[in-house]
Design an enzyme around this catalytic site. Structure first.
Site, short mmCIF file in Angstrom:
data_model
loop_
_atom_site.label_atom_id
_atom_site.label_comp_id
_atom_site.label_asym_id
_atom_site.label_seq_id
_atom_site.Cartn_x
_atom_site.Cartn_y
_atom_site.Cartn_z
N CYS A 1 38.59 43.72 46.91
CA CYS A 1 37.68 43.03 45.98
C CYS A 1 38.33 41.72 45.54
O CYS A 1 39.28 41.72 44.76
CB CYS A 1 37.40 43.93 44.78
SG CYS A 1 36.54 43.12 43.42
N CYS B 1 38.22 40.81 41.86
CA CYS B 1 39.17 41.59 41.05
C CYS B 1 40.60 41.08 41.23
O CYS B 1 41.35 40.99 40.26
CB CYS B 1 39.12 43.06 41.44
SG CYS B 1 37.47 43.74 41.63
N ASP B 2 41.00 40.76 42.45
CA ASP B 2 42.43 40.60 42.74
C ASP B 2 42.87 39.21 43.17
O ASP B 2 44.08 38.98 43.34
CB ASP B 2 42.85 41.60 43.83
CG ASP B 2 42.83 43.04 43.32
OD1 ASP B 2 42.75 43.22 42.09
OD2 ASP B 2 42.87 43.96 44.13
C1 LIG Z 1 40.79 49.13 44.51
C2 LIG Z 1 39.63 48.64 43.64
C3 LIG Z 1 39.91 47.82 42.57
C4 LIG Z 1 38.88 47.38 41.75
N1 LIG Z 1 39.19 46.58 40.69
C5 LIG Z 1 38.20 46.12 39.89
C6 LIG Z 1 38.51 45.31 38.77
O1 LIG Z 1 39.67 45.00 38.48
N2 LIG Z 1 37.47 44.89 38.00
C7 LIG Z 1 36.15 45.20 38.27
O2 LIG Z 1 35.26 44.78 37.54
N3 LIG Z 1 35.85 45.98 39.33
C8 LIG Z 1 36.83 46.44 40.14
N4 LIG Z 1 36.52 47.22 41.23
C9 LIG Z 1 35.11 47.55 41.47
C10 LIG Z 1 34.66 48.72 40.55
O3 LIG Z 1 35.65 49.74 40.59
C11 LIG Z 1 33.32 49.25 41.00
O4 LIG Z 1 32.37 48.20 40.94
C12 LIG Z 1 32.85 50.41 40.12
O5 LIG Z 1 33.81 51.46 40.12
C13 LIG Z 1 31.51 50.97 40.58
O6 LIG Z 1 31.18 52.05 39.74
P1 LIG Z 1 30.13 53.19 40.13
O7 LIG Z 1 30.13 54.12 38.98
O8 LIG Z 1 28.87 52.59 40.55
O9 LIG Z 1 30.69 53.93 41.43
P2 LIG Z 1 32.10 54.54 41.81
O10 LIG Z 1 33.18 53.95 41.03
O11 LIG Z 1 32.14 54.43 43.31
O12 LIG Z 1 31.97 56.09 41.40
C14 LIG Z 1 31.16 56.98 42.12
C15 LIG Z 1 31.33 58.37 41.55
O13 LIG Z 1 30.38 59.25 42.15
C16 LIG Z 1 31.02 60.48 42.44
N5 LIG Z 1 30.23 61.16 43.47
C17 LIG Z 1 29.87 60.75 44.70
N6 LIG Z 1 29.15 61.70 45.32
C18 LIG Z 1 29.05 62.75 44.45
C19 LIG Z 1 28.42 64.04 44.50
N7 LIG Z 1 27.75 64.44 45.58
N8 LIG Z 1 28.53 64.85 43.42
C20 LIG Z 1 29.20 64.46 42.31
N9 LIG Z 1 29.79 63.25 42.20
C21 LIG Z 1 29.71 62.43 43.26
C22 LIG Z 1 32.42 60.07 42.86
O14 LIG Z 1 33.31 61.19 42.82
C23 LIG Z 1 32.71 59.02 41.77
O15 LIG Z 1 33.11 59.67 40.60
C24 LIG Z 1 37.54 47.71 42.05
C25 LIG Z 1 37.25 48.52 43.16
C26 LIG Z 1 38.29 48.99 43.94
C27 LIG Z 1 37.97 49.88 45.14
#
Ligand SMILES: Cc1cc2nc3c(=O)[nH]c(=O)nc-3n(C[C@H](O)[C@H](O)[C@H](O)COP(=O)(O)OP(=O)(O)OC[C@H]3O[C@@H](n4cnc5c(N)ncnc54)[C@H](O)[C@@H]3O)c2cc1C
Length: 302
Positions: free
Chosen positions: A131, A134-135
């Site tokens: 990302c 982010c980095d």
């Molecule tokens: C390495 C990294 C660093 C990042 N750093 C930043 C940063 O510094 N700042 C920033 O703003 N953004 C950052 N991001 C982006 C940010 O993390 C994401 O935009 C955010 O986490 C998205 O949130 P979400 O809840 O949509 O999905 P996700 O974070 O992908 O969470 C999905 C959830 O769904 C659950 N799930 C999936 N399928 C099932 C199922 N069948 N049953 C139950 N649970 C399920 C998973 O276990 C997880 O808990 C980073 C991303 C990464 C990969």
């Protein structure tokens, strides 16, 4: 019978749980195995409002989870293995167990596509990143190799040039698949170098990334590029497998929706699963909030 079942324990799902809890709806939230979602993988979060000194991903997740519990959310660390959205109320399967809910918020996130190299996994967070927003700041005056050739790779490479002294894009194709506008921007940017017809064979380094070994796909010749960072920008896959046949999916795997409202009454979607543009913590939290408010209005209508 639950009022609200939230599938996904990342920032979108946890925010939805906080809002739903505060509306006295007693939601149940299933986190699956990746508790806290993608952000739990990151050491330092510098762009989430309210934390000027930065905060680690796991600490932020812990705070969000405590806040959701404080307002009455039930957090269940199991994975939802099936859904039946064909009739209301909806049914969620957790192995053999079935729970019934009047409304569902889907916040299952997405997975960044990776190259599949062992070295990529080893250096993730230690020079390998996914990302740029982010980095990129980490690479002030340093060199970054960006892998990919689509819109997001080229856009993110351009973003990194605000910090890095040089970004070298490595793309397996003979030209970018990115839009003409982005192509032109990349070609005229003096900090960007481009290698077409090249694939990354290995990421090199001791504790941190120091280079990548690439192979020219036309000649087979291998070269080492010295670099401080490697951005992997070859796309992502929405976690929507569970909803195939239950909800209409888009070509990219996201769920067809009008903002957070899917085509099924009482079924909402939030976070990265449906975001092909921003993919940030705050945007995931924002849509989690919108989904929870919509659910509350849906339930109030009876
Ligand atoms: C390495 C990294 C660093 C990042 N750093 C930043 C940063 O510094 N700042 C920033 O703003 N953004 C950052 N991001 C982006 C940010 O993390 C994401 O935009 C955010 O986490 C998205 O949130 P979400 O809840 O949509 O999905 P996700 O974070 O992908 O969470 C999905 C959830 O769904 C659950 N799930 C999936 N399928 C099932 C199922 N069948 N049953 C139950 N649970 C399920 C998973 O276990 C997880 O808990 C980073 C991303 C990464 C990969």
């Amino acid at each position: 019978m639950y009022d609200i079942a939230i599938i996904g324990g990342g920032p979108a799902g946890l925010t939805a749980a906080i809002y739903a809890g505060r509306s006295k709806r007693k939601p149940i939230l299933f986190t699956g195995s990746n508790i806290g979602g993608q952000i739990s993988l990151t050491f330092q979060v510098e762009n989430y409002p309210g934390f000027p000194e930065s905060i680690t991903g796991p600490d932020l997740v812990e705070k969000m989870t405590a806040q959701a519990k404080k307002f009455g959310a039930e957090i269940d660390e199991r994975t939802v293995t099936g859904v039946d959205l064909s009739s209301h109320p909806y049914r969620l399967m957790i192995g053999e167990e079935v729970i019934v809910a009047k409304s569902v918020i889907i916040a299952t996130g997405s997975n960044n596509r990776l190259l599949g190299l062992e070295s990529e996994e080893r250096f993730m967070g230690r020079g390998v990143f996914v990302c740029a927003t982010c980095d990129a700041v980490i690479y002030e005056d340093l060199k970054v190799v960006a892998v990919g050739g689509g819109d997001s790779a080229v856009q993110e490479a351009l973003d990194i040039t605000k910090y890095a002294r040089e970004v070298e894009i490595v793309h397996r194709g003979k030209e970018f698949t990115a839009s003409n506008y982005l192509k032109k921007e990349a070609l005229k940017n003096e900090r960007i170098k481009i290698r077409f017809n090249a694939v990354v064979e290995e990421i090199l380094g001791e504790d941190y990334v120091s280079g990548v070994r690439i192979r020219d796909t036309l000649t087979g010749e291998e070269t080492v590029i010295e670099t401080d960072g490697v951005l992997i920008a070859i796309g992502w896959t929405p976690n929507s497998e569970l909803f195939k046949g239950q909800l209409e999916l888009m070509d990219n795997g996201g769920i067809v929706a009008d903002d957070v409202r899917t085509s099924k009454q009482g079924v909402f979607v939030a976070g990265d699963i449906n975001d092909d543009k921003y993919r940030q913590l705050v945007t995931a939290c924002g849509s989690g909030c919108r989904a929870a408010i919509e659910v509350d209005r849906f339930l109030a209508r009876g």
